[in-house]
Motif scaffolding. Sequence first.
Motif, PDB file in Angstrom:
ATOM      1  N   TYR A  52       0.830  -1.213   0.000  1.00  0.00           N
ATOM      2  CA  TYR A  52       0.000   0.000   0.000  1.00  0.00           C
ATOM      3  C   TYR A  52       0.861   1.258   0.000  1.00  0.00           C
ATOM      4  O   TYR A  52       0.561   2.235  -0.693  1.00  0.00           O
ATOM      5  CB  TYR A  52      -0.979  -0.004   1.200  1.00  0.00           C
ATOM      6  CG  TYR A  52      -2.315  -0.558   0.792  1.00  0.00           C
ATOM      7  CD1 TYR A  52      -2.596  -1.920   0.922  1.00  0.00           C
ATOM      8  CD2 TYR A  52      -3.286   0.248   0.193  1.00  0.00           C
ATOM      9  CE1 TYR A  52      -3.808  -2.449   0.501  1.00  0.00           C
ATOM     10  CE2 TYR A  52      -4.491  -0.275  -0.236  1.00  0.00           C
ATOM     11  CZ  TYR A  52      -4.753  -1.615  -0.078  1.00  0.00           C
ATOM     12  OH  TYR A  52      -5.947  -2.133  -0.514  1.00  0.00           O
ATOM     13  N   ASP A  53       1.926   1.218   0.797  1.00  0.00           N
ATOM     14  CA  ASP A  53       2.799   2.395   0.868  1.00  0.00           C
ATOM     15  C   ASP A  53       3.379   2.698  -0.516  1.00  0.00           C
ATOM     16  O   ASP A  53       3.372   3.840  -0.983  1.00  0.00           O
ATOM     17  CB  ASP A  53       3.905   2.140   1.898  1.00  0.00           C
ATOM     18  CG  ASP A  53       4.684   3.410   2.227  1.00  0.00           C
ATOM     19  OD1 ASP A  53       4.088   4.514   2.109  1.00  0.00           O
ATOM     20  OD2 ASP A  53       5.870   3.307   2.597  1.00  0.00           O
ATOM     21  N   GLU A  54       3.828   1.644  -1.176  1.00  0.00           N
ATOM     22  CA  GLU A  54       4.466   1.832  -2.479  1.00  0.00           C
ATOM     23  C   GLU A  54       3.439   2.228  -3.552  1.00  0.00           C
ATOM     24  O   GLU A  54       3.641   3.176  -4.306  1.00  0.00           O
ATOM     25  CB  GLU A  54       5.151   0.508  -2.853  1.00  0.00           C
ATOM     26  CG  GLU A  54       5.932   0.560  -4.140  1.00  0.00           C
ATOM     27  CD  GLU A  54       6.425  -0.839  -4.530  1.00  0.00           C
ATOM     28  OE1 GLU A  54       6.682  -1.679  -3.635  1.00  0.00           O
ATOM     29  OE2 GLU A  54       6.532  -1.082  -5.753  1.00  0.00           O
ATOM     30  N   ILE A  55       2.312   1.514  -3.589  1.00  0.00           N
ATOM     31  CA  ILE A  55       1.413   1.636  -4.734  1.00  0.00           C
ATOM     32  C   ILE A  55       0.394   2.776  -4.577  1.00  0.00           C
ATOM     33  O   ILE A  55       0.046   3.446  -5.534  1.00  0.00           O
ATOM     34  CB  ILE A  55       0.747   0.265  -5.001  1.00  0.00           C
ATOM     35  CG1 ILE A  55       1.834  -0.676  -5.546  1.00  0.00           C
ATOM     36  CG2 ILE A  55      -0.426   0.366  -5.970  1.00  0.00           C
ATOM     37  CD1 ILE A  55       1.502  -2.129  -5.481  1.00  0.00           C
ATOM     38  N   PHE A  56      -0.050   3.025  -3.352  1.00  0.00           N
ATOM     39  CA  PHE A  56      -1.001   4.125  -3.147  1.00  0.00           C
ATOM     40  C   PHE A  56      -0.343   5.398  -2.593  1.00  0.00           C
ATOM     41  O   PHE A  56      -0.797   6.501  -2.879  1.00  0.00           O
ATOM     42  CB  PHE A  56      -2.091   3.708  -2.153  1.00  0.00           C
ATOM     43  CG  PHE A  56      -3.276   3.020  -2.780  1.00  0.00           C
ATOM     44  CD1 PHE A  56      -4.353   3.769  -3.254  1.00  0.00           C
ATOM     45  CD2 PHE A  56      -3.327   1.637  -2.873  1.00  0.00           C
ATOM     46  CE1 PHE A  56      -5.454   3.137  -3.826  1.00  0.00           C
ATOM     47  CE2 PHE A  56      -4.421   1.000  -3.445  1.00  0.00           C
ATOM     48  CZ  PHE A  56      -5.492   1.753  -3.924  1.00  0.00           C
ATOM     49  N   LEU A  57       0.679   5.226  -1.765  1.00  0.00           N
ATOM     50  CA  LEU A  57       1.149   6.386  -0.996  1.00  0.00           C
ATOM     51  C   LEU A  57       2.531   6.872  -1.423  1.00  0.00           C
ATOM     52  O   LEU A  57       3.143   7.694  -0.741  1.00  0.00           O
ATOM     53  CB  LEU A  57       1.137   6.051   0.502  1.00  0.00           C
ATOM     54  CG  LEU A  57      -0.223   5.540   1.021  1.00  0.00           C
ATOM     55  CD1 LEU A  57      -0.118   5.045   2.450  1.00  0.00           C
ATOM     56  CD2 LEU A  57      -1.298   6.631   0.923  1.00  0.00           C
ATOM     57  N   LYS A  58       2.979   6.402  -2.576  1.00  0.00           N
ATOM     58  CA  LYS A  58       4.258   6.848  -3.145  1.00  0.00           C
ATOM     59  C   LYS A  58       5.400   6.753  -2.140  1.00  0.00           C
ATOM     60  O   LYS A  58       6.235   7.662  -2.030  1.00  0.00           O
ATOM     61  CB  LYS A  58       4.124   8.274  -3.690  1.00  0.00           C
ATOM     62  CG  LYS A  58       2.968   8.405  -4.670  1.00  0.00           C
ATOM     63  CD  LYS A  58       2.917   9.748  -5.332  1.00  0.00           C
ATOM     64  CE  LYS A  58       1.797   9.736  -6.378  1.00  0.00           C
ATOM     65  NZ  LYS A  58       1.610  10.943  -7.100  1.00  0.00           N
ATOM     66  N   ASN A  59       5.376   5.674  -1.339  1.00  0.00           N
ATOM     67  CA  ASN A  59       6.410   5.442  -0.314  1.00  0.00           C
ATOM     68  C   ASN A  59       6.511   6.548   0.722  1.00  0.00           C
ATOM     69  O   ASN A  59       7.587   6.808   1.265  1.00  0.00           O
ATOM     70  CB  ASN A  59       7.773   5.203  -0.975  1.00  0.00           C
ATOM     71  CG  ASN A  59       7.859   3.821  -1.569  1.00  0.00           C
ATOM     72  OD1 ASN A  59       7.418   2.836  -0.973  1.00  0.00           O
ATOM     73  ND2 ASN A  59       8.393   3.735  -2.792  1.00  0.00           N
ATOM     74  N   TRP A  60       5.393   7.157   1.013  1.00  0.00           N
ATOM     75  CA  TRP A  60       5.384   8.226   2.020  1.00  0.00           C
ATOM     76  C   TRP A  60       5.898   7.710   3.366  1.00  0.00           C
ATOM     77  O   TRP A  60       6.713   8.357   4.026  1.00  0.00           O
ATOM     78  CB  TRP A  60       3.975   8.806   2.174  1.00  0.00           C
ATOM     79  CG  TRP A  60       3.909   9.969   3.105  1.00  0.00           C
ATOM     80  CD1 TRP A  60       4.135  11.287   2.806  1.00  0.00           C
ATOM     81  CD2 TRP A  60       3.601   9.936   4.508  1.00  0.00           C
ATOM     82  NE1 TRP A  60       3.983  12.078   3.937  1.00  0.00           N
ATOM     83  CE2 TRP A  60       3.660  11.264   4.989  1.00  0.00           C
ATOM     84  CE3 TRP A  60       3.288   8.916   5.407  1.00  0.00           C
ATOM     85  CZ2 TRP A  60       3.406  11.605   6.319  1.00  0.00           C
ATOM     86  CZ3 TRP A  60       3.037   9.249   6.739  1.00  0.00           C
ATOM     87  CH2 TRP A  60       3.095  10.577   7.183  1.00  0.00           C
ATOM     88  N   PHE A  61       5.412   6.546   3.801  1.00  0.00           N
ATOM     89  CA  PHE A  61       5.854   6.012   5.096  1.00  0.00           C
ATOM     90  C   PHE A  61       7.344   5.689   5.056  1.00  0.00           C
ATOM     91  O   PHE A  61       8.090   6.059   5.953  1.00  0.00           O
ATOM     92  CB  PHE A  61       5.048   4.758   5.470  1.00  0.00           C
ATOM     93  CG  PHE A  61       3.697   5.100   6.069  1.00  0.00           C
ATOM     94  CD1 PHE A  61       3.567   5.324   7.428  1.00  0.00           C
ATOM     95  CD2 PHE A  61       2.569   5.219   5.261  1.00  0.00           C
ATOM     96  CE1 PHE A  61       2.336   5.646   7.989  1.00  0.00           C
ATOM     97  CE2 PHE A  61       1.337   5.542   5.809  1.00  0.00           C
ATOM     98  CZ  PHE A  61       1.211   5.754   7.179  1.00  0.00           C
TER      99      PHE A  61
END
Length: 250
Positions: A52-61
Amino acid sequence: MLNLLELKYSINEINDKRDLISGLIKEKSVNIKDKSIKIISSEELTILFNLYDEIFLKNWFKNNYKGKIKFSLSKRMTKSAGITICPKNIASTSEKNLVLEIKIGIDFFFHYNMITEPKLVCGIETKNSFHALQIVFEHEICHLIEFILFYESSCKKDRFKSMAYNLFKHTSSYHQLPTHKKIAMEQLGVSIGDIVSFSYREKIQEGILYKINKKAIVMVKDKKGSFMDKSGNKYMKYYVPLNKLKLIKK
Ligand SMILES: [Zn+2]
């Protein structure tokens, strides 16, 4: 830094990303090999989160958050399908010492096919137990984001609702996944207020079905009972495993 509150996807983009994640999890996970969840470990939740971080959140976390996130599974959750736990002193904790936790009530997914009615999660009609898990997980990710950015989070408030809508097109904060009550109602044909029987110490008891959790609560008329109704009848309270209940009268 990427502003997550401004990130917005169309319904098609969201569906594509969700499908991509459900395909990738099968490659990366030991336990999830199709869309119905039979075995799961907290490791799968970690994999899911990273996807999810990679695909939806552009690695924000990955790029911004310095604290820890724990993932856990619970068989004791009977109402919420997921919760996000945040320490009360978050505002005074430095981010690198912060531990947030997402806990998933796993029985909702194991029991997914035990009821036939539509199973909406956050306003989205789910197709299978993995799809339902994804949407519950998305809801908890929104809680994580709020806790990290604002030190508090509430899915009843507008800020949460608009983020959950923009990122995932969620339109509600509730689920209709199978609770013990719904399963009992559909599989045993019983509902609250029915007369049911069960055997207790080799004797058949009959009473009113009062509540359904993991076990049913049945109130049985008994002069020695400590519960009383408005007509003065006394009752004893019994906790009965659901598979021991028999319907006597609606
Ligand atoms: Zn919530």
